[in-house]
Scaffold this active site. Structure first.
Site, PDB file in Angstrom:
ATOM      1  N   ASP A  73      -1.244 -12.215   7.247  1.00 51.39           N
ATOM      2  CA  ASP A  73      -0.100 -11.957   6.412  1.00 51.39           C
ATOM      3  C   ASP A  73      -0.082 -10.340   6.165  1.00 51.39           C
ATOM      4  OD1 ASP A  73      -2.412 -12.210   4.848  1.00 51.39           O
ATOM      5  OD2 ASP A  73      -1.059 -11.903   2.942  1.00 51.39           O
ATOM      6  N   GLU A 135      -3.588 -13.195   1.883  1.00 50.66           N
ATOM      7  CA  GLU A 135      -4.504 -11.913   1.298  1.00 50.66           C
ATOM      8  C   GLU A 135      -3.602 -11.211   0.653  1.00 50.66           C
ATOM      9  OE1 GLU A 135      -7.043  -8.487   1.056  1.00 50.66           O
ATOM     10  OE2 GLU A 135      -4.928  -8.790   2.064  1.00 50.66           O
TER      11      GLU A 135
END
Length: 378
Positions: A73, A135
Site C-alpha cells: 500500500d 502499513e
C-alpha cells in the site's frame, strides 16, 4: 531465469494501491511467487472497515524460516507530478512512481533476490514473505493480523528483514535495528464561560492549560541511551476556537506527540502525563494513544549479515540506527529479531518519487548475499 527487479517493480507501481485499495498488487506478487515455488496464502482482514489484502508466502517447510516483510500500500499521489505517478516509467536511470522508494522497489528486490538465490539450489531452511496492504493506513488489519494467523497455525519466523527505505542519501549508509515508540496525547481543560470584563465571575481554562504544557515541556525527557537519541515531546495543536474578544471560553484543548526511546514505555509516560496534569488540577479530560513501543534488536547475527552484505556490494558499512518514525517492525519484534534495510529514502511520499535503477540492482545483490549468509544451500 532470475527475475528482473525493475520489471516487477513497474508491475507493482502500476497497481494504484493507495491504502486501503489493493488494485491487483497482491495478485501480481502471488502469481510471481507461485512461479518460484512458494505456497501463497491470502490473509485478508476487515476490522469494521474495508477489507485489507495481505499475503504470506513460504518456500520450504523446515527451519530456520527467514522472512522478508513489507507493504504494497502507498500514500496518495498528491501534488503535480511530471510523470504518471502510477506509470512506473524509467527515465535517465531512475524508476518513477508512487511506492518506488516506499516500498514496492524493495519488494521487487526481495523477489528477484530469491529467484537468483534459487539458481544455485534450494534453500537449506525456509524463505517467506509477509506483505501487507495496511502499513500506510491504520495498521490494524495488516501485519498484526498476519502474525496472529501465523501464531494460530503454530508457524514461526526466526529472522526478519523489513525493506523500508532506510538510507538517507546513498545505498548502504544505514539500517534500522530498532525504532522509537510513539505516543499521542489530547488534553481538554474545562472552565466556566464569562465576560472578559468580569473575569472573576468566570473560570478561564487557558491559564491552567498553559501551565500544564509548561510543566510537560520545561525539561528534556532524557538525554538518550546507547542506541537511541533523546526522546522528544512536540506540541501539535493548541486550540480554543474563540472568535469573540469579550468572551472567556469554557474549554481549551491541546495535543502533543512523544517519540520515546528505550528508557520509557507507553505506560510510564502516560503515568507521568496524568500525574503532571493532576498537579495543576481542575476539570480535565486526557486521552493517550500509544501506536508503538520502542524496541531494539541487539546487534549480532542479523545485523552483521546485512552489514557485511552491504559492505561487499557498496563499500559502505551501514550505521546501526533507531531514528525516524514507526514501521511494521514494531509488531514483528514480538515474534523474532527484526531489522530494516532498503532503498534511499529521499523521495518517499514526495511528488515524483523515484529510485535509482543502479540502487535496485545493488539492493538485489545485497539481499542475495543476506540469503547466502543466513539461509544458505544444503
Amino acid at each position: 531465469m532470475a527475475l528482473d527487479p525493475i520489471s516487477l517493480a513497474q508491475d507493482l507501481i502500476r497497481c494504484a494501491s493507495v491504502t486501503p485499495e489493493d488494485a491487483g498488487a497482491m495478485a501480481v506478487l502471488t502469481r510471481t511467487l507461485e512461479g518460484l515455488g512458494f505456497v501463497c496464502h491470502a490473509v485478508d482482514s476487515a476490522t469494521g472497515g474495508p477489507t485489507i489484502r495481505n499475503l504470506y508466502a513460504r518456500l520450504g517447510d523446515s527451519g530456520p524460516n527467514f522472512c522478508f516483510a513489507g507493504h504494497t500500500d502507498v500514500v496518495p499521489a498528491g501534488g503535480t507530478w511530471t510523470v504518471d505517478p502510477f506509470g512506473g516509467q524509467v527515465i535517465d536511470g531512475r524508476l518513477f512512481g508512487r511506492g518506488a522508494a516506499d516500498m514496492k522497489g524493495a519488494i521487487a528486490c526481495f523477489v528477484a533476490a530469491v529467484s537468483r538465490f534459487l539458481e544455485n539450489g534450494p534453500a537449506k531452511g525456509s524463505i517467506s514473505l509477509l506483505i501487507t496492504g495496511d502499513e500506510e493506513g491504520p495498521a490494524v488489519d495488516g501485519t498484526v493480523k498476519v502474525l496472529d494467523w501465523l501464531a494460530a497455525r503454530g508457524e514461526k519466523l526466526d529472522l526478519c528483514l523489513v525493506g523500508e527505505p532506510t538510507n538517507p542519501r546513498h545505498l548502504g549508509e544505514m539500517m534500522k535495528i530498532g525504532r522509537r515508540g510513539s505516543l499521542n496525547c489530547k488534553i481538554r481543560v474545562f472552565g466556566t464561560q464569562g465576560h472578559s470584563a468580569y473575569p472573576h465571575l468566570a473560570d478561564n481554562p487557558i491559564p491552567r492549560l498553559l501551565e500544564m504544557l509548561r510543566r510537560l515541556t520545561e525539561k528534556p525527557l532524557d538525554d538518550g541511551s546507547e542506541h537511541f537519541q533523546a526522546s522528544t515531546l512536540a506540541l501539535t495543536t493548541v486550540d480554543v476556537g474563540n472568535a469573540a474578544t469579550n468572551v472567556i471560553p469554557a474549554e481549551a484543548r491541546a495535543g502533543f506527540n512523544i517519540r520515546f526511546n528505550d528508557l520509557h514505555s507507553g505506560a510510564s509516560l502516560e503515568k507521568w502525563i496524568r500525574d503532571t496534569l493532576a498537579q495543576v488540577g481542575g476539570d480535565i479530560e486526557c486521552s493517550v494513544e500509544v501506536s508503538g513501543e520502542s524496541f531494539l534488536t541487539q546487534p549480532g547475527l542479523l545485523s552483521d549479515a546485512v552489514a557485511d552484505a552491504a559492505f561487499a556490494v557498496t563499500g559502505r558499512r551501514p550505521e546501526l540506527s533507531t531514528t525516524g518514525g514507526t514501521s511494521d517492525a514494531r509488531f514483528i519484534k514480538n515474534f523474532c529479531p527484526v531489522l530494516e534495510f532498503g532503498l534511499v529514502a529521499q523521495t518517499m511520499h514526495k511528488v515524483d518519487e523515484h529510485v535509482q535503477i543502479a540502487d535496485m540492482q545493488a539492493l538485489t545483490d545485497i539481499y542475495v548475499q543476506v540469503l547466502d549468509r543466513l539461509v544458505g544451500h544444503p
